[in-house]
Design an enzyme around this catalytic site. Structure first.
Site, PDB file in Angstrom:
ATOM      1  N   SER A 481       0.802  -1.222   0.000  1.00  0.00           N
ATOM      2  CA  SER A 481       0.000   0.000   0.000  1.00  0.00           C
ATOM      3  C   SER A 481       0.831   1.266   0.000  1.00  0.00           C
ATOM      4  CB  SER A 481      -0.922   0.003   1.226  1.00  0.00           C
ATOM      5  OG  SER A 481      -0.160  -0.095   2.417  1.00  0.00           O
ATOM      6  N   ASP A 600      -2.750 -10.915   4.463  1.00  0.00           N
ATOM      7  CA  ASP A 600      -1.393 -10.712   3.930  1.00  0.00           C
ATOM      8  C   ASP A 600      -0.356 -11.360   4.842  1.00  0.00           C
ATOM      9  OD1 ASP A 600       0.537  -9.835   2.176  1.00  0.00           O
ATOM     10  OD2 ASP A 600       0.748  -7.867   3.108  1.00  0.00           O
TER      11      ASP A 600
END
Length: 822
Positions: A481, A600
């Protein structure tokens, strides 16, 4: 007589050999001429923490040390660029080069890209009088420039770009008469450009871009006749361009963009710049008519940029045939100009696309007291194509047909979701927080109010200072991100800062983290120290610094500074890491309401402190688990297989079983020592996992030796633990999500792995008759029948705090093979 003859023949050979030996010794680099210089290099090796493979302690620095250059036994060159520090050297890096104070013969010092946080020492300009090249680019240098640098009268190259240098440019630099290249770009310099720089008569490159310099450009700089490249862009320079710059006949590049320069642009400025190839005065306040552009004789290779100013008037039809001319965002007017290499948008041209409105152009010319072209024609929008009646029939048929399909789908969804709506209403009536669906937008205002109670707010300037302007030297890695940087706050606290670019990231990627932290902190989640959300296009998250990085770079660590040897983590530490990560996931899956899915889990998201305690990171993909009943209903309706690892849209699954699968790959990485398993989805990795899992047998421990990490030195009891963890990993990696264990059960197994393999092994027939006595080994072979007597029917675990403050399942020490509470 024979002896004399032999001596006469051998004597020339001896002389030739001696001559060759003397000549070869004279051409080789000699060791440092004094013990003082050798001691200085050894001290520098220790203060900077240079790895032994670059500077081996037992070898001659002049011949075997990377980046060290000697001449006649004297140290003349030192290049730290590209060298790497040891882990010990990375803990407290600083501008620690005081041992070079007595190396007066040093001619070149280059540390570009090498992390040297701190200010330039004053003695550097006083002691190293022979220095000709000083290169400190992107070295995280901070503080003001010492005026003593002006004493280096032999200095030819001075490169200090890409740092956090503050203060003003010293006037003492006028004594650097031999300087030919000066680069101070991308720093925090303030004040004005000193006119004393005009004394640098040999200067060829002068770059002061991307600072906070203000005031006018000194007219005296027009005397720098040798200047070829001049860059003052990205500052706050004001006033007109001095006409004296027209004397810079040898100028090849001139960049004055992004300043507050103004006034009319005189033709005299460009009249003598016939060798220019790059000319940029964009994003200023210039006005008046454009200068004559035909003066550029080398027009075929020239880039000219006059955009984002207030140039007006008619454009000359005789534009040079340059490679690029950018005249956009001005108030130029006139006839249509068709040139492929000229950008003319946002002007007042006739018949050109993307021009200003008639009102905008007319208002500017009226306020400026200038005549405006009354024949201005605003751009005409493209004509709307007319459809025939026959085509319209097909269009209407398609529209109404599509609406019919939509109505049918809506009715089906209402019938499916009606029970869920009733259940949600009952939750609200009981003051229970409703489950948040994946992808639900979150209100920024509500988050900012909640954040005050559990985290600090930082300014963007504080973040710039902490990361040295987001210097590449502070970059840890490129995350999913955003980019991850190391930093240091004003109070000395080491932090990790995630820089999220909202233009390329998911809009709510940072919000999901904030929602998670707002529900309560946990010792197994990386501590969030603060945030900076003031910019629309950039969001910053501040986390606690974890000294041992993540599992992917700590499974094997350097322990011998002398021979740069690698040693793997011992099994006790590996099991500790596995248990800590399982605690974090068990908290997300069972203690949060609604349950959260990490999505994740891999070695790089398992962060380790100085004692190898685990904190889960990479929380940008966290979301609430999907509601099972809704998912099952829609799945049945659309005939989607429930065993698929990915959603139909290709996004990561929002269910806890996916986390368990990823955690199984982490366990396999800890057992086998093979790096990169947990973050890879390629075919070769999947084949290797299948092959390895085929060797994991509940009843044959000897097969462990075929896949266990060979660097582990373990005794008989620990080998049983490895075997047990391998069995747990195999259960987590079951291809069918419904048959994978819950994280609460995985945590129990890791806390007492001997129960997995030491319970009595029953035959399959006995197991069917005695389901209440299921052994741990069989338990991890068939999770459908395991933990049927779990005390937590809602999938939530009762927790208590251990000595470290971590969340533990109650009754784990007394639990039986069936998973009861004991």
């Amino acid at each position: 007589m024979v002896k004399l003859l032999l001596l006469s023949l051998l004597l020339p050979l001896h002389l030739c050999f001696l001559f060759f030996l003397v000549n070869s010794v004279s051409t080789q680099s000699l060791p440092p001429s004094s013990k003082l210089e050798r001691a200085a290099l050894l001290n520098l090796r220790a203060s900077l923490g240079i790895k032994a493979k670059y500077w081996p302690k037992k070898h001659d620095p002049c011949t075997n040390w990377t980046g060290v250059t000697c001449s006649n036994g004297t140290l003349t060159g030192l290049n730290l660029s590209g060298l790497r520090r040891t882990r010990y050297g990375l803990r407290n890096p600083s501008f620690a080069i005081d041992s070079l104070m007595n190396c007066t013969g040093l001619i070149s010092f280059n540390s570009s890209g090498f992390y040297l946080p701190g200010s330039i020492p004053v003695w550097l300009g006083q002691n190293l009088s022979a220095l000709q090249v000083l290169d400190l680019r992107s070295s995280s240098v901070s503080g003001p420039i010492p005026p003593s640098i002006g004493s280096l009268d032999k200095l030819n190259v001075l490169l200090l770009s890409g740092n956090s240098i503050t203060g003003s440019i010293p006037d003492s630099w006028s004594r650097l008469s031999l300087l030919s290249n000066l680069n101070l770009s991308v720093n925090m310099l303030t004040g004005s450009i000193p006119s004393s720089l005009s004394a640098l008569r040999r200067i060829k490159i002068l770059d002061l871009s991307s600072n906070s310099l203000s005031g006018p450009i000194p007219p005296e700089l027009g005397s720098l006749s040798s200047l070829k490249r001049l860059n003052f862009s990205n500052n706050t320079l004001a006033a007109d361009i001095p006409l004296q710059l027209a004397n810079l006949h040898n100028l090849v590049e001139l960049d004055l963009s992004f300043n507050d320069l103004g006034g009319e642009f005189s033709d005299n400025l460009t009249m003598n710049m016939r060798d220019i190839v790059f000319f940029d005065v964009s994003s200023n306040n210039f006005t008046g008519n454009l200068p004559d552009l035909t003066v550029f004789s080398n027009a075929s290779g020239v880039t000219l940029n006059f955009s984002n100013n207030k140039f007006y008037g008619n454009l000359s039809s005789s534009l040079p045939n340059a490679s690029l001319i950018d005249l956009s965002n001005n108030y130029l007017q006139g006839l249509e100009v068709n040139r492929n290499n000229t950008l003319l948008s946002t002007n007042c041209f006739r018949g050109q696309p993307d021009q200003r409105s008639l009102t905008d152009c007319n208002t500017f010319y009226v306020l400026s007291g200038l005549p405006f072209d009354e024949d201005y024609i605003a751009p005409v929008p493209p004509p709307v194509s007319r459809k025939s009646n026959k085509d319209l029939k097909y269009v209407f048929a398609g529209v109404f047909g599509g609406l019919g399909v939509i109505v049918i789908v809506v009715i089906i969804l209402v019938l499916i979701l009606k029970p869920c709506y009733k259940r949600s209403a009952s939750q609200r009536s009981a003051n229970v927080e409703p489950v948040q669906e994946e992808g639900t937008a979150i209100d920024d205002q509500n988050i900012s109010i909640d954040l005050i109670s559990f985290t600090d707010s930082f300014t963007y300037e504080q973040m710039l200072q902490a990361t040295s302007g987001f210097n590449d030297a502070n970059l840890i890695k490129h995350g999913h991100s955003g980019d991850i940087f190391s930093g240091r706050l004003e109070d000395g606290t080491e932090v990790v800062i995630k820089r999220i670019d909202m233009r390329s990231s998911r809009k709510d990627c940072y919000m999901s983290e904030l929602v998670l932290y707002s529900k309560g902190t946990h010792t197994r989640l990386v501590p969030l120290l603060g945030h900076c959300l003031e910019h629309e296009t950039e969001k910053l998250m501040v986390y606690k610094y974890m000294p041992n990085g993540d599992l992917s770079n700590s499974l094997y660590r350097c322990t011998d500074l002398e021979d740069d040897g690698l040693q793997s983590l011992d099994w006790i530490t590996r099991l500790k890491i596995a248990t800590g990560a399982a605690e974090g996931l068990a908290y997300l899956h069972h203690d949060c309401n609604p349950p959260f899915v990490h999505r994740d889990i891999q070695a790089s998201s398992i962060l380790l402190d100085n004692k190898y305690e685990v904190c889960l990171g990479s929380l940008s993909e966290v979301c609430a688990q999907e509601v099972d009943n809704n998912q099952n209903a829609i799945t049945k309706l659309l005939r989607i297989s429930s065993s698929s690892e990915s959603t139909p849209s290709g996004s990561l699954p929002a269910n806890c079983a996916y986390d368990v699968y990823c955690f199984g790959k982490v366990l396999l990485e800890l057992v086998t020592g093979r790096l990169g398993i947990s973050n890879s989805e390629d075919t070769s990795t999947k084949e290797w996992i299948d092959q390895t899992l085929s060797l994991v047998n509940n009843y044959d421990r000897d097969l462990v030796s075929k896949f266990v990490d060979q660097s582990l030195v373990i005794d008989e009891d620990l080998l049983e633990e490895v075997w047990a963890v391998a069995i747990v990993a195999k259960s987590c990696l079951n291809p069918k999500p419904a048959k994978r264990p819950q994280m609460a059960h995985v945590l129990k197994a890791l806390e007492n792995p001997f129960r997995v393999v030491r319970e009595e092994d029953f035959s399959a027939e006995i197991l069917r008759k005695n389901s209440s006595k299921t052994s741990w080994s069989t338990l991890f072979g068939n999770w459908r029948q395991s933990f049927s007597g779990s005390a937590h029917s809602q999938g939530q675990s009762q927790t208590n705090k251990d000595g470290n403050g971590g969340s533990k399942l109650s009754g784990r020490d007394n639990s039986q093979g069936s998973g009861g509470t004991g």
